[in-house]
Write an enzyme that holds these catalytic residues in place. Sequence first.
Site, PDB file in Angstrom:
ATOM      1  N   LYS A 142       0.776  -1.067  -0.100  1.00 29.34           N
ATOM      2  CA  LYS A 142       0.171   0.108  -0.011  1.00 29.34           C
ATOM      3  C   LYS A 142       0.905   1.231  -0.176  1.00 29.34           C
ATOM      4  O   LYS A 142       1.864   1.475   0.930  1.00 29.34           O
ATOM      5  CB  LYS A 142      -0.965   0.041   1.176  1.00 29.34           C
ATOM      6  CG  LYS A 142      -1.488   1.343   1.506  1.00 29.34           C
ATOM      7  CD  LYS A 142      -2.479   1.134   2.746  1.00 29.34           C
ATOM      8  CE  LYS A 142      -2.472   2.089   3.826  1.00 29.34           C
ATOM      9  NZ  LYS A 142      -3.561   1.992   4.827  1.00 29.34           N
ATOM     10  N   LYS A 187       1.106   5.426   0.198  1.00 32.40           N
ATOM     11  CA  LYS A 187       0.527   6.520   0.807  1.00 32.40           C
ATOM     12  C   LYS A 187       0.892   7.713  -0.300  1.00 32.40           C
ATOM     13  O   LYS A 187       1.788   7.733  -0.910  1.00 32.40           O
ATOM     14  CB  LYS A 187       1.256   7.114   2.032  1.00 32.40           C
ATOM     15  CG  LYS A 187       0.874   6.187   3.150  1.00 32.40           C
ATOM     16  CD  LYS A 187      -0.647   6.157   3.747  1.00 32.40           C
ATOM     17  CE  LYS A 187      -0.391   5.779   5.077  1.00 32.40           C
ATOM     18  NZ  LYS A 187      -1.896   5.761   5.649  1.00 32.40           N
ATOM     19  N   ASP A 209      -3.463   4.870  -0.474  1.00 29.97           N
ATOM     20  CA  ASP A 209      -4.212   5.247   0.733  1.00 29.97           C
ATOM     21  C   ASP A 209      -3.872   6.754   0.761  1.00 29.97           C
ATOM     22  O   ASP A 209      -2.801   7.210   0.632  1.00 29.97           O
ATOM     23  CB  ASP A 209      -3.776   4.812   1.900  1.00 29.97           C
ATOM     24  CG  ASP A 209      -4.691   5.210   3.271  1.00 29.97           C
ATOM     25  OD1 ASP A 209      -5.796   6.203   3.049  1.00 29.97           O
ATOM     26  OD2 ASP A 209      -4.351   4.861   4.639  1.00 29.97           O
ATOM     27  N   GLU A 217      -7.753   4.296  -0.959  1.00 29.79           N
ATOM     28  CA  GLU A 217      -8.463   4.160   0.406  1.00 29.79           C
ATOM     29  C   GLU A 217      -8.494   5.801   0.848  1.00 29.79           C
ATOM     30  O   GLU A 217      -7.710   6.532   0.415  1.00 29.79           O
ATOM     31  CB  GLU A 217      -7.340   3.566   1.340  1.00 29.79           C
ATOM     32  CG  GLU A 217      -7.689   3.464   3.094  1.00 29.79           C
ATOM     33  CD  GLU A 217      -6.842   2.549   3.590  1.00 29.79           C
ATOM     34  OE1 GLU A 217      -5.905   1.896   3.138  1.00 29.79           O
ATOM     35  OE2 GLU A 217      -6.895   2.956   4.993  1.00 29.79           O
ATOM     36  N   LYS A 227     -10.779  -0.979  11.273  1.00 33.34           N
ATOM     37  CA  LYS A 227      -9.790  -0.561  12.402  1.00 33.34           C
ATOM     38  C   LYS A 227     -10.518  -0.687  13.620  1.00 33.34           C
ATOM     39  O   LYS A 227     -11.397   0.418  13.883  1.00 33.34           O
ATOM     40  CB  LYS A 227      -9.033   0.895  12.261  1.00 33.34           C
ATOM     41  CG  LYS A 227      -8.059   0.810  11.251  1.00 33.34           C
ATOM     42  CD  LYS A 227      -7.393   2.126  11.161  1.00 33.34           C
ATOM     43  CE  LYS A 227      -6.552   2.433   9.866  1.00 33.34           C
ATOM     44  NZ  LYS A 227      -5.896   3.633   9.698  1.00 33.34           N
ATOM     45  N   GLY A 274      -4.223  -0.897  10.224  1.00 33.29           N
ATOM     46  CA  GLY A 274      -3.544  -0.780  11.473  1.00 33.29           C
ATOM     47  C   GLY A 274      -3.291   0.613  11.820  1.00 33.29           C
ATOM     48  O   GLY A 274      -3.652   1.621  11.007  1.00 33.29           O
TER      49      GLY A 274
END
Length: 365
Positions: A159, A161, A186, A211, A260, A288
């Site tokens: 993933k 960012k 994300d 995301e 989460k 997480g």
Amino acid sequence: MKLTGFELRRISMPLVSPFRTSFGTETTRDVLLVRAVSTEAEGWGECVAMSGPLYSSEYVDAAADVLRRFFVPALASVDSAVGVGPALSRFHGHRMAKAAVETAVLDAELRAENRPLARELGAVKDRVPCGVSVGIMDSIGELLDAVGGYLEQGYKRIKLKIQPGWDIEPVRAVREQFGDILLQVDANTAYTLADARHLARLDPFDLLLIEQPLDEEDVLGHADLAQQISTPVCLDESITSARAAAAAIRLRACAIVNIKPGRVGGYLEARRIHDVCVANDIPVWCGGMLETGIGRAANVALAALPGCTLPGDTSASDRYYRTDITPPFTLDNGYLPVPTSPGIGIEPLEAELAAVTTATEWLPL
Ligand code: OSB
Ligand code: MG
């Protein structure tokens, strides 16, 4: 089970490398741990609130304050984890603080009854495939080195960012260098609906999902965006409860959900979100918040539920910390083992915990 009190413990955990997102850079996690003490057993919960109100409105000092002043006193006649939510329901928000105290009570209760959390939640796997969340870097070269290292360690999904100015090019570079790996991004709310045409430029890269591109309150915006891009939209920040999940799904604001437990008020609500998603054929995965082994153990149990069909942000301990406060979770062929001992299945190591503790406070009931 008779609860006798709670300990609030603050620990300072240096990260192995700075973790940069669109909302800031974290170099040290300032973590609040909650220890529930009962006549039969003790239990642990980790509060995922960060140092400042940047990911969400919560932050660690506020979590400690609301626990001390409002939540712990309200738990005087609570004797099990299912009683925590109702006892705290008149207090608005502060879900990360609620999650920490509910998890501590749940852990104590399950230990007293010799029941592992994974089985309690309905887990169907004894190990879970793991992804890794890769922060924003200073250069594409640095990013490719980091991703390459994680793939070598066995991570099954990457993933990235992203934020305006760090999105199309890093995704293109990772896709070109590493071929058809499982890849997702994300944005942590860094875009607006006006960026829809720009975000559609991610379409050719076959991402698993994007995301939380938009503001946490902009659920309708996500529904509109989903019609303008082919990358599936996944919500993180917006999903604060099972009710919020049901509404987002009905509005077609998300095709996938990141759960989460800290964000939604605990593992019991997390399980309800999982069930809402399964009933609607919405894939889920466990997110997480850079947890220590305490939070990680419980997340891995959640990730073993049948609806968690995508790899989670349940990375190994050494992705975050040189020394964890529990025996470390280590990757085995890209998987982490689901704890099988009672409760969350793991306990802090006394010396390691003492070495990072900055404050403790005992709150009797
Ligand atoms: O948005 O998923 C997020 C870390 C802190 C706050 C928010 C997020 C994250 C991560 C890292 O992406 C997940 C992890 O590895 O724990
Ligand atoms: Mg996220």
